[in-house]
Design a protein around this motif. Sequence first.
Motif, PDB file in Angstrom:
ATOM      1  N   ILE A 127      -1.613  -7.112  -3.937  1.00 21.00           N
ATOM      2  CA  ILE A 127      -0.474  -7.939  -3.537  1.00 21.00           C
ATOM      3  C   ILE A 127      -0.088  -7.592  -2.104  1.00 21.00           C
ATOM      4  O   ILE A 127       0.137  -6.419  -1.786  1.00 21.00           O
ATOM      5  CB  ILE A 127       0.736  -7.702  -4.461  1.00 21.00           C
ATOM      6  CG1 ILE A 127       0.365  -7.993  -5.919  1.00 21.00           C
ATOM      7  CG2 ILE A 127       1.920  -8.556  -4.038  1.00 21.00           C
ATOM      8  CD1 ILE A 127       1.477  -7.658  -6.900  1.00 21.00           C
ATOM      9  N   ALA A 128      -0.029  -8.593  -1.266  1.00 15.05           N
ATOM     10  CA  ALA A 128       0.416  -8.374   0.111  1.00 15.05           C
ATOM     11  C   ALA A 128       1.914  -8.076   0.111  1.00 15.05           C
ATOM     12  O   ALA A 128       2.695  -8.800  -0.501  1.00 15.05           O
ATOM     13  CB  ALA A 128       0.110  -9.606   0.957  1.00 15.05           C
ATOM     14  N   GLY A 129       2.308  -7.007   0.787  1.00 15.39           N
ATOM     15  CA  GLY A 129       3.717  -6.636   0.838  1.00 15.39           C
ATOM     16  C   GLY A 129       4.276  -6.207  -0.505  1.00 15.39           C
ATOM     17  O   GLY A 129       5.431  -6.522  -0.843  1.00 15.39           O
ATOM     18  N   ALA A 130       3.476  -5.502  -1.299  1.00 14.69           N
ATOM     19  CA  ALA A 130       3.913  -5.068  -2.629  1.00 14.69           C
ATOM     20  C   ALA A 130       5.122  -4.150  -2.539  1.00 14.69           C
ATOM     21  O   ALA A 130       5.247  -3.347  -1.614  1.00 14.69           O
ATOM     22  CB  ALA A 130       2.770  -4.369  -3.353  1.00 14.69           C
ATOM     23  N   ARG A 131       6.004  -4.255  -3.528  1.00 11.38           N
ATOM     24  CA  ARG A 131       7.158  -3.385  -3.612  1.00 11.38           C
ATOM     25  C   ARG A 131       6.815  -2.164  -4.477  1.00 11.38           C
ATOM     26  O   ARG A 131       6.090  -2.282  -5.456  1.00 11.38           O
ATOM     27  CB  ARG A 131       8.350  -4.124  -4.219  1.00 11.38           C
ATOM     28  CG  ARG A 131       8.802  -5.321  -3.392  1.00 11.38           C
ATOM     29  CD  ARG A 131       9.920  -6.071  -4.081  1.00 11.38           C
ATOM     30  NE  ARG A 131      10.379  -7.207  -3.289  1.00 11.38           N
ATOM     31  CZ  ARG A 131      11.310  -8.076  -3.674  1.00 11.38           C
ATOM     32  NH1 ARG A 131      11.885  -7.929  -4.867  1.00 11.38           N
ATOM     33  NH2 ARG A 131      11.661  -9.070  -2.896  1.00 11.38           N
ATOM     34  N   LEU A 132       7.353  -1.018  -4.091  1.00  5.97           N
ATOM     35  CA  LEU A 132       7.085   0.252  -4.781  1.00  5.97           C
ATOM     36  C   LEU A 132       5.583   0.442  -5.003  1.00  5.97           C
ATOM     37  O   LEU A 132       5.134   0.722  -6.123  1.00  5.97           O
ATOM     38  CB  LEU A 132       7.815   0.301  -6.131  1.00  5.97           C
ATOM     39  CG  LEU A 132       9.330   0.069  -6.096  1.00  5.97           C
ATOM     40  CD1 LEU A 132       9.904   0.158  -7.504  1.00  5.97           C
ATOM     41  CD2 LEU A 132      10.006   1.080  -5.191  1.00  5.97           C
ATOM     42  N   PRO A 133       4.786   0.308  -3.963  1.00  4.69           N
ATOM     43  CA  PRO A 133       3.324   0.374  -4.157  1.00  4.69           C
ATOM     44  C   PRO A 133       2.843   1.726  -4.675  1.00  4.69           C
ATOM     45  O   PRO A 133       1.795   1.801  -5.318  1.00  4.69           O
ATOM     46  CB  PRO A 133       2.770   0.090  -2.757  1.00  4.69           C
ATOM     47  CG  PRO A 133       3.873   0.491  -1.817  1.00  4.69           C
ATOM     48  CD  PRO A 133       5.141   0.145  -2.537  1.00  4.69           C
ATOM     49  N   PHE A 134       3.602   2.807  -4.420  1.00  2.47           N
ATOM     50  CA  PHE A 134       3.157   4.131  -4.867  1.00  2.47           C
ATOM     51  C   PHE A 134       3.191   4.268  -6.386  1.00  2.47           C
ATOM     52  O   PHE A 134       2.595   5.194  -6.934  1.00  2.47           O
ATOM     53  CB  PHE A 134       4.005   5.231  -4.224  1.00  2.47           C
ATOM     54  CG  PHE A 134       5.478   5.139  -4.507  1.00  2.47           C
ATOM     55  CD1 PHE A 134       6.013   5.767  -5.615  1.00  2.47           C
ATOM     56  CD2 PHE A 134       6.318   4.437  -3.655  1.00  2.47           C
ATOM     57  CE1 PHE A 134       7.369   5.696  -5.881  1.00  2.47           C
ATOM     58  CE2 PHE A 134       7.672   4.362  -3.919  1.00  2.47           C
ATOM     59  CZ  PHE A 134       8.200   4.982  -5.028  1.00  2.47           C
TER      60      PHE A 134
END
Length: 597
Positions: A127-134
């Motif tokens: 996902i481009a610009g994912a939130r909470l990617p960690f």
Amino acid sequence: MLAVVFLGLCVLSVPPAGGHLSELAQLRLRALWAVALAVAFQVLASRIGPQGIGWLPGTLHIGSYALGGIFVVENRRVPGFWLLGLGGALNLVAIAANHGVMPILPSALATAGLDNAPGVFHNSAVIAGARLPFLGDIFAVPAPLPFHNVFSAGDICIGLGAGIALHRICRSRLVPSGARQFLELRRYRGFVHMWGAQAASNLGDWVYSLAVATSLSSRGGTPKAFALLLILQVAPSTVVGAVGGQLVDRVSRKKLMIGADVLRGLAVASLFVAGPPSRLHLYVVAFCLGLFGALFLPSFQASLPNLVPEESLVAANSLVSTTFHIAVMAGPILGGVLVTRLGIRPAFAINALSFGISAVLVSGVHLPPVPAEAREERPLRALAEGVRYIAATPLVRGVFVGLGLIMLASAFKTPLEPLFILRTLGRKPEALGLVGGAWGVGMVLGPLAAPAAARRCPRERLCVRSIALVGCSVLVASQQRALSPVLLLWLLAGIGNGAGSVSYESLLQERVPDSLRGRVLAASEAVLDGAFLVGVFAAGLIGGGLGVRVAFACSGALFLAAALVTHVILGRPAPPAPGGEVESKSQDAERRSLASA
């Protein structure tokens, strides 16, 4: 498939560990209907795929985790299910933040040799610009290995929780239980109040940190301005830890903590009532936070052994540490939402309010009074007595040397980490958040595992093993060429870091007499802060001369050296300090009376 293989390995490991698989026949699980419905939701979501109704697959995906949560809550008394529930919650947060889809790190997908073609990943995707990617699928089993796939920190918790549950139910010797120690802490009202105070204050601090960064940046803040802000907050802590620790042993710790909370709250509140704060105003508040925080922390740490019995001390430190690192992860997110939608003033108000809540909670704690001879002792004499005790006690000397080397290695790593990720590995700036998140998740899991681990080995040995885990992880990570294995190694390093912090704090609290505990714990913070400053300065010199990868490997070698030195000095469990055994018995009786108050 990867989860099935892991569970199969756990089943095969039960008999060699002395467990009996026949015990599973006695297990009675509740709300199995929730599991069946969750699986049906997952299947239906994957069948609908991206070609179906836009909102429906994501809603079904979120719903499947909610149903899994019902199953965990209904069976919360089963050993290990708390960790399984934590893993599900971490996954659910990431999925809900990205509208029903689990974000995947592209490099992890490439490492696993998987395709991101439409129709292949329905419930997870890049996902481009994912939130909470960690919290997404940032780890990978490499493609050459069987069952290669991507997985998240939540998946690791789910797997560990299932393995722990299996071994505990089958009465295996491999997995000790530490969950009961956390439940026992509810009996001690004083600790519950102190823990609540620290939790509120920590969350407010990290909400505030983002608001300050935003305010300073909007006024054209340069890197030097941010560095000065940090120095003004850390420097008082170093000085107070070195020379002000004697106050923690000479005056009421309760009054010190309440006073520190009130003064910090007033300092932050001044930012809220005085209009847009100037840079000078932010600097003055940072200095006040560092100064009074340096009195609160050792007072808090020195008071824990007065509130819980010795057998619960590791669990108490673990819970405090876990809460702190959850606040580190959640606070900036909450602060970002507040600053974006409401501006910086509400964030200032929340932090000021958190100090007020902390002061009120601490006021309800009963601590033993300060002995008359301690109150009458002269400051310089009290300071000299603390220095003599530290110099003459092998245990304390060993811990201080180990802490100095650990913080030196950590500070050495900190400025090199962005260069290693961005230049050596060639990743984008977003990867820095993933690296920090992986270490942060490990810092949450490490303290949670500490009580069970402490039941199997002495504090000294647990401390050495934790430091060694950090050193090996950093050293191996320095030789990697891809981001995904670095993230997994950072998760392991965070676990070691968290467990090691709990170990050394518990060691000092248990072995140092109450009359000297404040000075010793304050001095340990001074050692940490001083070593950090030296390490940051050395990293710039050595990193430029040897190259980032070699210098980064030196950081791992320093961690291993710290583990070796600590092992040599603390190899044998230290005897109780002079007078410590008698004092421990009286403190234990006093704790029991305070717990019932």
